[in-house]
Enzyme design. Structure first.
Site, PDB file in Angstrom:
ATOM      1  N   HIS A 245      34.192  37.066  38.055  1.00  0.00           N
ATOM      2  CA  HIS A 245      33.315  37.303  36.902  1.00  0.00           C
ATOM      3  C   HIS A 245      33.726  38.545  36.100  1.00  0.00           C
ATOM      4  O   HIS A 245      33.256  38.735  34.974  1.00  0.00           O
ATOM      5  CB  HIS A 245      31.844  37.404  37.351  1.00  0.00           C
ATOM      6  CG  HIS A 245      31.461  38.725  37.951  1.00  0.00           C
ATOM      7  ND1 HIS A 245      31.361  38.935  39.306  1.00  0.00           N
ATOM      8  CD2 HIS A 245      31.134  39.908  37.379  1.00  0.00           C
ATOM      9  CE1 HIS A 245      30.993  40.180  39.540  1.00  0.00           C
ATOM     10  NE2 HIS A 245      30.838  40.798  38.381  1.00  0.00           N
ATOM     11  N   ASP A 290      33.365  33.306  43.295  1.00  0.00           N
ATOM     12  CA  ASP A 290      33.512  34.557  42.540  1.00  0.00           C
ATOM     13  C   ASP A 290      34.596  35.407  43.200  1.00  0.00           C
ATOM     14  O   ASP A 290      34.331  36.438  43.820  1.00  0.00           O
ATOM     15  CB  ASP A 290      32.178  35.299  42.486  1.00  0.00           C
ATOM     16  CG  ASP A 290      32.196  36.436  41.472  1.00  0.00           C
ATOM     17  OD1 ASP A 290      33.140  36.484  40.659  1.00  0.00           O
ATOM     18  OD2 ASP A 290      31.273  37.264  41.497  1.00  0.00           O
ATOM     19  N   SER A 387      31.330  45.838  40.766  1.00  0.00           N
ATOM     20  CA  SER A 387      31.764  44.454  40.952  1.00  0.00           C
ATOM     21  C   SER A 387      33.244  44.378  41.303  1.00  0.00           C
ATOM     22  O   SER A 387      34.066  45.137  40.782  1.00  0.00           O
ATOM     23  CB  SER A 387      31.512  43.651  39.675  1.00  0.00           C
ATOM     24  OG  SER A 387      30.147  43.457  39.450  1.00  0.00           O
TER      25      SER A 387
END
Length: 437
Positions: A245, A290, A387
């Protein structure tokens, strides 16, 4: 002694006037100096204008070849060929399917080698009898490693549940030896394809605190246009692991860079990226998959502050409350916080998936390819900017068991961080690596 007959001053006279340097006439300066200055200023202005034009063109436009023309940069990697030769779709984030099962794997039982019998679908443990360096290299190449492996004999344990067979090679793949008898050595093959998961410093078990790159030499900053976007983990000299992502907004590879070797943002050199590879999107489970791999343009040189972390074993199942670590430069508060300039670390633990999927938590959104981690009372969690970074477990070495993926808020007691479970994607990672060897 001779004397100039035309001179009124004797040669031995002390009354000698010093010679004076001739002055540059003002007219000469006006005629020569001023035009030169004007020319230099004009040239400097032209250079500045050219540089500004190039910066603007590079930022907003892409140059197509044959015929030469510009297209808006927003048309890069949009799935349509805007350049006649298709250059605008070449250097983009690419998807790669999961592919067939890789016929070798390593177990958490001392990193012992297991081999698949493709005819029956059964797995077998590799006997150390007649096992060679060439077979070790073949096994590691099947998993996509290019480094020189190490191996040793380990005694067959009392809990050995797989049949133990001798191994041979056929068509650059490991196979069971047809005439394999009992394992006379009584030993299995313990294989390591890469020296990984070792750091110079052991972190202290406290809350959130500033981290040292000596503790986490595999942590990298992934940046777009020199701005930190995500974290990532060094897996080997060529590859960095992160979250898919991270690349949703910018799918062109050109402006992505990786920075390694420091715990401070912006204080270390950037590394060019050759490829960004993600797994195919599954509309049935939009938050699954992901995971992304970044291939560097040039291999890393390992040092005390730049080292790889180990991938998990295929059978690495962590029980609830197992201690884990998270690191990153992400926001220090959910609302009103800012990105940290210094790498931060925190100790968390595995949260049971049933608890994580409860009605007051994620209500079934956490799949088998994800895992949850945090602390029961909340307050310690990853946040925006973290992330792609690693969720880490330490046994003999450090292993990246999760990738920072998603969550509701940051640090809530009922909504801990959700991580991509790396062991669920080992087959995909190995297939990508093999394709890029």
């Amino acid at each position: 002694m001779l004397q100039d007959p035309d001179s009124d001053q004797p040669l031995n006279s002390l009354d000698v006037k010093p010679l004076r340097k001739p002055r540059i006439p003002m007219e000469t300066f006006r005629k020569v100096g001023i035009p030169i200055i004007i020319a230099l200023l004009s040239l400097a202005s032209i250079i500045i204008v050219v540089v500004l034009i190039k910066v603007i063109l590079d930022k907003y436009y892409f140059l197509c070849g044959q015929p030469l023309h510009f297209i808006p940069r927003k048309q890069l990697c949009d799935g349509e060929l805007d350049c006649p030769l298709g250059e605008d779709e070449e250097h983009c984030v690419k998807s790669f399917p999961e592919g067939p099962a890789v016929a070798v794997r390593l177990s958490k039982d001392r990193s012992t080698l297991q081999v698949l019998d493709s005819a029956t679908g059964n797995w077998f443990s590799a006997c150390f009898d007649n096992f060679t360096e060439a077979l070790a290299e073949t096994a590691c190449r099947q998993m996509g490693y290019s480094s020189k492996p190490t191996f040793r004999a380990v005694e067959i344990g009392p809990d050995q549940d797989l049949d133990v067979v001798e191994i041979t090679e056929n068509s650059q793949e490991l196979r069971m030896r047809n005439s394999s008898g009992p394992c006379l050595s009584g030993s299995l093959v313990s294989l390591h394809c890469l020296a990984c998961g070792k750091s110079l410093k052991t972190p202290r078990v406290v809350g959130v605190e500033e981290a040292s790159v000596d503790s986490w030499p595999w942590q990298v900053s992934i940046q777009y246009d020199k701005q930190h976007v995500c974290g990532g983990s060094i897996l080997d000299p060529h590859w960095v692991l992160t979250a898919a992502h991270c690349f949703r907004k910018h799918t062109d590879v050109f402006n992505w860079k990786v920075r390694a070797g420091s715990d401070k943002l912006g204080s270390f050199p950037s590394l060019a990226v050759a490829k960004i590879i993600i797994i195919e999107f599954n509309p049935m489970y939009p938050k699954d998959n992901d995971i992304a791999l970044m291939k560097l343009q040039f291999p890393l040189t390992f040092s005390g502050t730049v080292r790889p972390i180990c991938l998990p074993f295929f059978d690495e199942e962590l029980t609830p409350a197992t201690p884990l670590w998270i690191i990153g430069w992400g926001f220090t508060k959910q609302n009103g916080g800012k990105m940290s300039d210094i790498l931060l670390q925190a100790s968390v633990q595995v949260i049971d998936s049933t608890r994580c999927n409860a009605d007051d938590a994620y209500q079934g959104e956490v799949t088998e390819k994800m895992m949850c981690a945090g602390i029961p009372e909340g307050g310690v969690d990853t946040c925006q900017g973290d992330s792609g970074g690693p969720l880490m477990y330490q046994s003999d070495q450090w292993h990246v068991v999760g990738i920072v993926s998603w969550g509701y808020g940051c640090g809530g007691p009922s909504t801990p961080g959700v991580y991509t479970k790396v062991s669920a994607y080992l087959n995909w990672i190995y297939n990508v690596w093999k394709a890029e060897l």
